[in-house]
Scaffold this active site. Structure first.
Site, PDB file in Angstrom:
ATOM      1  CB  CYS A 130       1.905   5.570   7.465  1.00 46.42           C
ATOM      2  SG  CYS A 130       2.074   7.187   6.651  1.00 46.42           S
TER       3      CYS A 130
ATOM      4  CB  ALA B 185      -0.306   7.623   0.648  1.00 45.97           C
TER       5      ALA B 185
ATOM      6  CG  ASN C 224       7.582  -3.627   2.623  1.00 45.78           C
ATOM      7  OD1 ASN C 224       7.187  -2.650   3.236  1.00 45.78           O
ATOM      8  ND2 ASN C 224       7.861  -3.556   1.340  1.00 45.78           N
ATOM      9  N   GLY C 225      10.834  -4.505   1.906  1.00 43.74           N
ATOM     10  CA  GLY C 225      12.000  -3.630   1.976  1.00 43.74           C
ATOM     11  C   GLY C 225      13.126  -4.031   1.052  1.00 43.74           C
ATOM     12  CG  ASP C 226      16.152  -2.099   0.841  1.00 42.36           C
ATOM     13  OD1 ASP C 226      15.503  -1.087   0.537  1.00 42.36           O
ATOM     14  OD2 ASP C 226      16.993  -2.137   1.755  1.00 42.36           O
TER      15      ASP C 226
ATOM     16  N   PRO D 126       0.838  -1.199   0.000  1.00 42.12           N
ATOM     17  CG  PRO D 126       0.106  -0.946   2.197  1.00 42.12           C
ATOM     18  CD  PRO D 126       0.829  -1.893   1.296  1.00 42.12           C
TER      19      PRO D 126
END
Length: 324
Positions: A101, A18, A201-203, A16
């Site tokens: 977030c 924004a 999640n990440g890179d 997700p």
């Protein structure tokens, strides 16, 4: 992996984001092989007050299902009310709660990653959501607030106890925002600490990254965020790699141009002739990263105001002959 009743043989999901993962981009990602897209986060207060823009963000198309809808809140009551509304609306199949977030305007209200500092409230909120809905329910969190408050293991166990169906972990603290390297070892520790599926999640930007994060973390699935900006082909590449071990070639200039136009047409359809082209500007600059004359292209895209402008730019710099 499974999230509730949904099974995914190539669990490479769209994170997700924004202002990015709206209906237009989700349709494109889905067409590129993404098995599950997470929609951009939606305010529980906006739902409570029936804000028109907020409610419009809850819309979806049949072709992008299954779909995960993400909400954010700072109280159990607001969270449960928003979750119930999403379930009753029927435009999504999975509910997600945002605890990742880092935006100042979100955390100052005690929402998003600010909740990483409030374990007791996390349990109250997640338990309230679990009681409010029957639909599959996931949560996205960060490594912690900062290096002095790395508590994702505690928060993940709380989430599991509250009844979530899966946990997504971004391997950065709130203080890092999106800088530095994601900590994949902390995701591995979460995977060992809980029994529910864990999404890393990440890179992750390449097939090599995908293999490394899965080997390092033992995660059940992977969530792609910034690596998917202007690069929906990443889902075709990564899911194909999981199936075959083969690395697909990058998209051609013609393929890039075709998807830019498709993305623009979807934005025009869902957001209109004024907002659509203006939102397309950032996407067009992402789609053309690394291309010769990129700075000139970015400047031109950022001044485009209608469909014909984008077509003219693509024809000029990609040597194409597309009709406006």
């Amino acid at each position: 992996m499974k999230i509730g009743k949904y099974s995914f043989s190539e669990p490479v999901f769209l994170a997700p984001m924004a202002g990015v993962t709206d209906t237009a981009y989700r349709i494109i990602a889905h067409d590129m092989g993404c098995p599950l897209c997470y929609a951009e986060m939606v305010s529980s207060q906006g739902i409570h007050f029936r804000n028109e823009r907020t409610l419009s963000m809850l819309a979806s198309e049949p072709g992008e299902r299954p779909l995960a809808m993400q909400i954010f809140a700072n109280s159990p009551e607001m969270a449960a009310e928003a979750a119930s509304y999403v379930e009753e609306l029927g435009t999504a199949d999975i509910l997600d709660f945002n605890m990742g977030c880092p935006a100042p305007k979100i955390v100052k209200n005690g929402e998003g990653s600010a909740l990483m500092l409030a374990p007791d409230k996390v349990y109250e909120i997640l338990s309230a959501i679990r009681k409010a809905v029957k639909m599959p329910f996931t949560v996205k969190m960060r490594k912690g607030w900062d290096d002095q408050h790395v508590n994702v293991l505690e928060i993940a166990k709380i989430a599991e106890a509250a009844g979530v169906d899966a946990i997504a972990v971004h391997g950065r603290t709130r203080e890092q925002f999106y800088s530095g390297q994601a900590d994949w070892q902390i995701i591995a520790a979460v995977k060992k600490a809980v029994k529910v599926p864990v999404i890393a999640n990440g890179d992750v930007r390449t097939c090599k990254d995908l293999q490394r994060i899965l080997d390092t973390t033992g995660a059940d699935g992977v969530m792609i965020g910034r690596g998917a900006q202007g690069n929906p082909w990443i889902f075709k590449q990564l899911t194909h790699y999981l199936r075959t071990g083969e690395v697909l070639p990058p998209p051609t200039l013609q393929e890039r141009a075709a998807v830019i136009v498709r993305h623009l047409d979807l934005l025009l359809k869902y957001k209109g002739d004024y907002i659509g082209p203006r939102e397309m500007r950032k996407h067009a600059t992402w789609y053309t990263r690394g291309i010769t004359h990129g700075a000139i292209l970015r400047d031109k895209f950022n001044r485009a105001e209608k469909r014909e402008d984008f077509i003219a730019i693509l024809n000029e710099y990609f040597n194409l002959d597309m009709e406006a």
